[in-house]
Design an enzyme around this catalytic site. Structure first.
Site, PDB file in Angstrom:
ATOM      1  N   GLU A  62       0.832  -1.210   0.000  1.00  9.61           N
ATOM      2  CA  GLU A  62       0.000   0.000   0.000  1.00  9.61           C
ATOM      3  C   GLU A  62       0.864   1.257   0.000  1.00  9.61           C
ATOM      4  O   GLU A  62       0.564   2.231  -0.675  1.00  9.61           O
ATOM      5  CB  GLU A  62      -0.949   0.009   1.206  1.00  9.61           C
ATOM      6  CG  GLU A  62      -2.083  -0.996   1.108  1.00  9.61           C
ATOM      7  CD  GLU A  62      -2.967  -0.774  -0.113  1.00  9.61           C
ATOM      8  OE1 GLU A  62      -3.108   0.373  -0.549  1.00  9.61           O
ATOM      9  OE2 GLU A  62      -3.512  -1.763  -0.642  1.00  9.61           O
ATOM     10  N   CYS A 227     -16.907  -3.398 -18.585  1.00  8.65           N
ATOM     11  CA  CYS A 227     -17.048  -3.088 -17.163  1.00  8.65           C
ATOM     12  C   CYS A 227     -18.226  -3.864 -16.575  1.00  8.65           C
ATOM     13  O   CYS A 227     -19.348  -3.773 -17.076  1.00  8.65           O
ATOM     14  CB  CYS A 227     -17.282  -1.580 -16.979  1.00  8.65           C
ATOM     15  SG  CYS A 227     -17.545  -1.146 -15.255  1.00  8.65           S
TER      16      CYS A 227
HETATM   17  S1  SF4 Z   1     -17.612   4.892 -16.429  1.00 12.81           S
HETATM   18 FE1  SF4 Z   1     -19.001   3.475 -15.424  1.00 12.81          FE
HETATM   19  S2  SF4 Z   1     -19.361   1.855 -16.913  1.00 12.81           S
HETATM   20 FE2  SF4 Z   1     -17.577   2.994 -17.583  1.00 12.81          FE
HETATM   21  S3  SF4 Z   1     -15.851   1.861 -16.762  1.00 12.81           S
HETATM   22 FE3  SF4 Z   1     -16.371   3.455 -15.270  1.00 12.81          FE
HETATM   23  S4  SF4 Z   1     -17.790   2.481 -13.849  1.00 12.81           S
HETATM   24 FE4  SF4 Z   1     -17.681   1.178 -15.634  1.00 12.81          FE
END
Ligand code: SF4
Length: 382
Positions: A62, A227
């Site tokens: 860390e 994501c």
């Molecule tokens: S903006 Fe939202 S959808 Fe895009 S990578 Fe970041 S958290 Fe995921």
């Protein structure tokens, strides 16, 4: 600044006018925890500090990861832990050895704080890393974020984290339409970071958040397609990923000019240990002074006069420096003009500088630009 949406504000939005979405529902929280858990089980990176839950190794990682990329930290981490496998061994080491192993990582205060904290743990906690938030936060160099990270990862305690990656991730997930470093937003994000924690395996959860932030929700070009939180994300729904987080005050960089002179004779060098009042305290360095401009011709006389004053040598510098290194220290952007000066006969006697051999320089913690210039000099020049 991103446009606010037209939906009627919820009570949460009235309390937190900077949110572009309604306060997430409990279902939203459940889904986020579940998606994150599944994603981390498959995508967790194999990193040396993840081999076990030794709090000392987690603490070291860390500290090293503050301001430094994972890819750079791995080698430093492995070298450091093979030299000091335990807190007691770190506590017993001379500061110069600790700084040598840190050489090149920068932000040396981190190493000095860690060394001081190791001594406290060795004497007051019998060498065992404390598992109490108050005691951990009282150690030098450990703030709220680091304490939360160490205690959640090593001891599975339910503490939140909030650092650069999660600031960005949460700002986008929640649609924070204000500077996330402002006090009200920061307070809200800490509250959110606490609310979002699962009851168990909070260390994995916190690591997953940081990993998504650093690997997927990157500062530029977040990879929303891959994501796992895309369906939950306010910025993604509004198509404003690149506009969030809203940047606060921009750092204003200041130019600065310095000169570095390696004075040497037959593989011996004049060097000194920098004092606690200076930048790079505890590191060794060659002759280095501030100069007034980028004009090397104008600076020559000043540098020669300082060499005479501080070291007692009278020399004539070449018209141009051997090398120019450009580097940054905090807000300063430095142009460093580097010279190498060979002295005929014995080295001058200087109160401030010591004569060190090439072999000694190999093991002493040396300022990184001093090392950089030294390593590019041909052998016959030294
Ligand atoms: S903006 Fe939202 S959808 Fe895009 S990578 Fe970041 S958290 Fe995921």
């Amino acid at each position: 600044m991103a446009k606010t949406n037209s939906r009627a504000p919820s009570s949460r939005q009235q309390t937190y006018p900077f949110l572009l979405r309604q306060e997430p529902s409990s279902k939203w929280y459940q889904q986020l925890r579940s998606h994150l858990k599944k994603w981390f089980a498959v995508n967790k990176r194999d990193l040396p500090w993840r081999k076990n839950r030794d709090p000392y190794r987690i603490w070291l990682s860390e500290v090293m990861l503050q301001q430094t990329q994972v890819v750079t930290v791995v080698d430093y981490f492995n070298r450091f832990t093979s030299q000091f496998p335990t807190i007691q061994q770190l506590a017993a080491a001379p500061e110069e050895t600790v700084l040598s192993l840190w050489e090149g990582l920068g932000y040396y205060r981190r190493a000095r704080n860690m060394h001081a904290a190791a001594k406290i743990i060795a004497t007051q906690f019998d060498g065992q890393f404390p598992n109490n938030l108050k005691e951990v936060m009282a150690l030098p160099g450990i703030g709220r974020y680091s304490a939360g990270a160490i205690l959640s990862i090593a001891f599975d305690q339910r503490h939140p984290i909030l650092e650069g990656n999660t600031f960005r991730l949460h700002s986008r997930l929640l649609g924070v339409n204000a500077d996330p470093r402002s006090k009200p937003v920061e307070n809200y994000l800490w509250e959110f970071s606490t609310r979002v924690l699962p009851q168990r395996r909070t260390g994995d959860f916190n690591q997953a958040l940081m990993e998504i932030g650093s690997e997927i929700c990157k500062p530029k070009k977040p990879d929303c397609q891959h994501c796992p939180l895309a369906k939950l994300c306010a910025a993604n729904a509004l198509g404003i990923q690149s506009e969030l987080p809203i940047s606060g005050k921009k750092t204003i960089y200041e130019p600065r000019n310095q000169a570095l002179v390696i004075v040497h004779s037959h593989k011996q060098f004049l060097a000194r240990k920098r004092t606690s009042e200076e930048w790079w305290s505890g590191l060794w360095d060659f002759f280095r002074i501030d100069t007034s401009s980028e004009n090397d011709a104008t600076n020559r006389r000043t540098i020669e006069a300082e060499l005479q004053e501080q070291i007692g040598i009278s020399i004539s510098l070449p018209e141009k420096p051997t090398k120019v290194i450009r580097h940054g220290v905090t807000k300063y952007r430095i142009r460093l003009a580097c010279y190498s000066v060979a002295v005929d006969g014995p080295m001058p006697n200087s109160k401030k500088y010591s004569v060190v051999t090439q072999n000694e320089l190999e093991t002493l913690p040396l300022n990184i630009t001093a090392r950089q210039f030294l390593s590019c000099l041909p052998d016959q020049d030294c």
